[in-house]
Structure formats: structure tokens, C-alpha cells
Design an enzyme around this catalytic site. Structure first.
Site, PDB file in Angstrom:
ATOM      1  N   TYR A  59       0.826  -1.197   0.000  1.00  0.00           N
ATOM      2  CA  TYR A  59       0.000   0.000   0.000  1.00  0.00           C
ATOM      3  C   TYR A  59       0.865   1.255   0.000  1.00  0.00           C
ATOM      4  O   TYR A  59       1.378   1.692   1.039  1.00  0.00           O
ATOM      5  CB  TYR A  59      -0.928   0.017   1.214  1.00  0.00           C
ATOM      6  CG  TYR A  59      -1.833  -1.188   1.342  1.00  0.00           C
ATOM      7  CD1 TYR A  59      -2.238  -1.929   0.233  1.00  0.00           C
ATOM      8  CD2 TYR A  59      -2.286  -1.606   2.597  1.00  0.00           C
ATOM      9  CE1 TYR A  59      -3.072  -3.036   0.361  1.00  0.00           C
ATOM     10  CE2 TYR A  59      -3.135  -2.710   2.728  1.00  0.00           C
ATOM     11  CZ  TYR A  59      -3.506  -3.423   1.613  1.00  0.00           C
ATOM     12  OH  TYR A  59      -4.333  -4.521   1.743  1.00  0.00           O
ATOM     13  N   HIS A 143       0.378 -12.138   1.202  1.00  0.00           N
ATOM     14  CA  HIS A 143      -0.427 -11.210   0.416  1.00  0.00           C
ATOM     15  C   HIS A 143      -0.535 -11.679  -1.038  1.00  0.00           C
ATOM     16  O   HIS A 143       0.435 -11.658  -1.781  1.00  0.00           O
ATOM     17  CB  HIS A 143       0.213  -9.823   0.461  1.00  0.00           C
ATOM     18  CG  HIS A 143      -0.725  -8.706   0.128  1.00  0.00           C
ATOM     19  ND1 HIS A 143      -0.343  -7.386   0.139  1.00  0.00           N
ATOM     20  CD2 HIS A 143      -2.045  -8.711  -0.212  1.00  0.00           C
ATOM     21  CE1 HIS A 143      -1.377  -6.628  -0.179  1.00  0.00           C
ATOM     22  NE2 HIS A 143      -2.414  -7.417  -0.409  1.00  0.00           N
TER      23      HIS A 143
END
Length: 332
Positions: A59, A143
Site C-alpha cells: 500500500y 499477500h
């Protein structure tokens, strides 16, 4: 303020508030925000009772972790649950670009390198701890391993299990929008939790069979993200320009969302409130994570959560064929 109601994360000893703060927005997802606004959003969430915060190196190429860590530094570490993710190492970009090419408005001086090996997982976690400014995270997710290979998910879980045994993290799992493409996620005995993004929502229930029921059968908790389906379910009446899966929503999908919205109106609630409440019906779900960019978004989401929805809505939606009756029955 008293924390929101919480649920146990399996047998890990952790409890997650039913609404968690999803910090992808703090990485300048789609548009830039200031450090001050990022801190204000986190502080407002804390003041409204949120005690679970989720981030990732992905992010904003580390920006989300840095901002979240600075904001949470004002609060006792033992009073909140913090999760981050592994699998994408951040390394200098050999061909730097003005902006990141993966949806975040940040300089492209770094790039992401897939690595789910034991060394890569440990390095990723160590670097996250530095950016966050903490000595531990509570949950570490692999992830999107399905985006690399069929083997990556299990490889990452094996590496994370070693860190859990060492006490580096308390719970481990996988974050994915394709749980059916992560072999062994619910049957290997390694995962404590799975974060399922966008696949178990009021609009679509595919993950009921591929994640929620396997999770319940194998003692794995589920955290649901993406409950608004990229924005389609985030307003009381979806507009013609609504977004779904990060693109323009197809007309048929908008029509279905409007049928859901109309039913919500009839029962005195709203589409966003029902979108938050729906995943929490299932006993495998430990909480939902909502992206919250501003103080106003924090307030709007928590007001929707606290408003709740009447049980009659679920019966109506089942009768119309808009919600899988098995999804509702699981929570009764």
C-alpha cells in the site's frame, strides 16, 4: 471510548473488533492525501472504538505502514491488534518512474518483488516493523500468493508458521481475493485466519463455498475485506457511474445492486449498512475491514455499522433470490 464489540480469532487469544481499519487508503490509493488527514482518520477510528488495524508494504510502497505506525504511536501497543502482509519486498526501482504503476499516488522510486521464501518473509516482516515503528505485529498475512503461483501460498504459510513458533507473530494466514486458488489454505493446519477480499459480499457469495464453510469446518477464522465491492455498495442508491472490481460496473450488476438497495429502503435501512452487516452473519467471520480515508468516512462507516439491519431484511432478500439462504442460515 469503549472499543467496539469484538470476536475471538480462533484459538490465538486475539480478539478483533467487528470493524477494522483498512489502511490501503493511507498509501494514497488512487489519490493523494496529507499526513495530517491520515493521522486524523486513524485517531477518529480509535475514538469511535476501532481496535484492529490492517496494512501492507504494497500500500503506497510502504507509505501506509509509515503513516499508520506514526498515528498508532499515540496509543498503548497492547490495546490494539495490528496486521500487515508479506510476499512483496520493496526494493529500489532500477528504472524509477514519476509515479507508482500499481494504483498508488506515490513516487515510483521503489518496486515490488515477489518473495514468499522463508528468508523473504522474514525480511519483509522485519522491514514492516521498522516502517511501523513497533516491535511486533499480531497477524501476518501472505499477500495474494495466488497471483504468483499455486505453490506460493503453502510456502508462505510454512515460513510464517516458523515465525509463529518463535513468538514473532501470534496469528498467520493468507490475504486473497481468490481463496479457491490457494491450495491448503483451510486444510493444511497452518493458517489461523484468511482475509478474503471482495468475494463474500451482499452482492456475491462465491466465497461461502470456497472459504467461509471450509474455514468453519477447519477452525480457521475469516476477516472479510472489500465489502462494498470497490464502491458499488457504498452509497444508498448506486449511480450509473458506480464502480465494481475497480472498473465501471456493468449495467446488469448495477441493476442487481439497486434491487438490494430498494429492499434495504423498504426495511428502513441502507445498502451500505447491510453490506457491512451481511458478512458478520457468518460464524466463521471474526470481523470486516473497511477502507477509511477521512474523518467523515470513518464516521459514516461506523454509523452504518452501529445502525444494524432488521432480521426481516435477510428473509426478504432470500425470498427474492438476491441472497443465498445458506449464508443467512449459517448465522442463525
Amino acid at each position: 471510548m469503549t472499543p467496539l464489540p469484538s470476536r475471538a480469532l480462533g484459538g490465538t487469544g486475539l480478539r478483533l473488533t467487528e470493524v477494522g481499519f483498512g489502511a490501503s487508503t493511507l498509501g494514497n490509493l488512487h489519490r493523494a492525501m496529507s499526513d495530517e488527514d491520515a493521522t486524523a482518520a486513524v485517531e477518529q477510528a480509535w475514538g469511535r472504538g476501532v481496535r484492529y488495524f490492517d496494512t501492507a508494504p504494497h500500500y503506497g510502497l510502504g507509505l501506509s505502514e509509515r503513516r499508520l505506525g506514526r498515528a498508532l504511536a499515540a496509543h498503548p501497543r497492547e490495546q490494539y491488534v495490528l496486521s500487515t502482509k508479506v510476499g512483496r519486498l520493496l526494493e529500489p526501482n532500477p528504472t524509477p518512474t514519476e509515479l507508482d504503476d500499481d494504483g498508488f499516488v506515490v513516487p515510483g522510486d521503489l518496486h515490488r518483488v515477489w518473495d514468499f521464501s522463508a528468508d523473504g518473509v522474514r525480511r519483509s516482516l522485519d522491514e514492516s516493523l521498522t516502517r511501523l515503528g513497533v516491535d511486533h505485529v499480531d497477524i501476518a498475512y501472505a499477500h495474494d500468493p495466488d497471483q504468483l503461483s499455486d505453490r506460493a501460498g503453502l510456502e508462505a504459510l510454512e515460513a510464517l508458521a516458523g515465525l509463529r513458533e518463535q513468538g514473532v507473530v501470534r496469528a498467520i494466514g493468507v490475504g486473497t481475493n481468490a481463496p479457491d486458488r490457494v491450495p491448503g489454505l483451510f486444510t493444511s493446519g497452518l493458517a489461523d485466519v484468511a482475509m478474503v477480499a471482495g468475494r463474500y459480499t451482499l452482492l456475491e457469495h462465491a466465497a461461502l463455498a470456497t472459504a467461509l464453510e471450509p474455514a468453519r469446518a477447519n477452525g480457521v477464522a475469516v476477516v472479510v475485506a472489500g465489502v462494498f465491492n470497490s464502491g458499488l455498495l457504498s452509497s444508498p442508491w448506486p449511480g450509473d457511474d458506480a464502480r465494481y472490481e475497480y472498473a465501471a460496473a456493468p449495467p446488469a450488476t448495477i441493476r442487481r445492486a439497486r434491487l438490494l438497495a430498494d429492499a434495504c429502503r423498504r426495511h428502513g435501512t441502507t445498502l451500505p449498512a447491510a453490506a457491512i452487516a451481511f458478512p458478520l452473519l457468518h460464524p466463521a467471520v471474526a470481523g470486516v475491514v473497511l477502507g477509511m480515508r477521512t474523518v467523515d468516512q470513518v464516521d459514516a462507516n461506523l454509523d452504518r455499522y452501529r445502525a444494524g439491519v432488521p432480521d426481516e431484511l435477510w428473509d426478504d432478500l432470500c425470498d427474492q433470490g438476491l441472497v443465498d439462504p445458506a449464508a443467512v442460515a449459517a448465522g442463525r
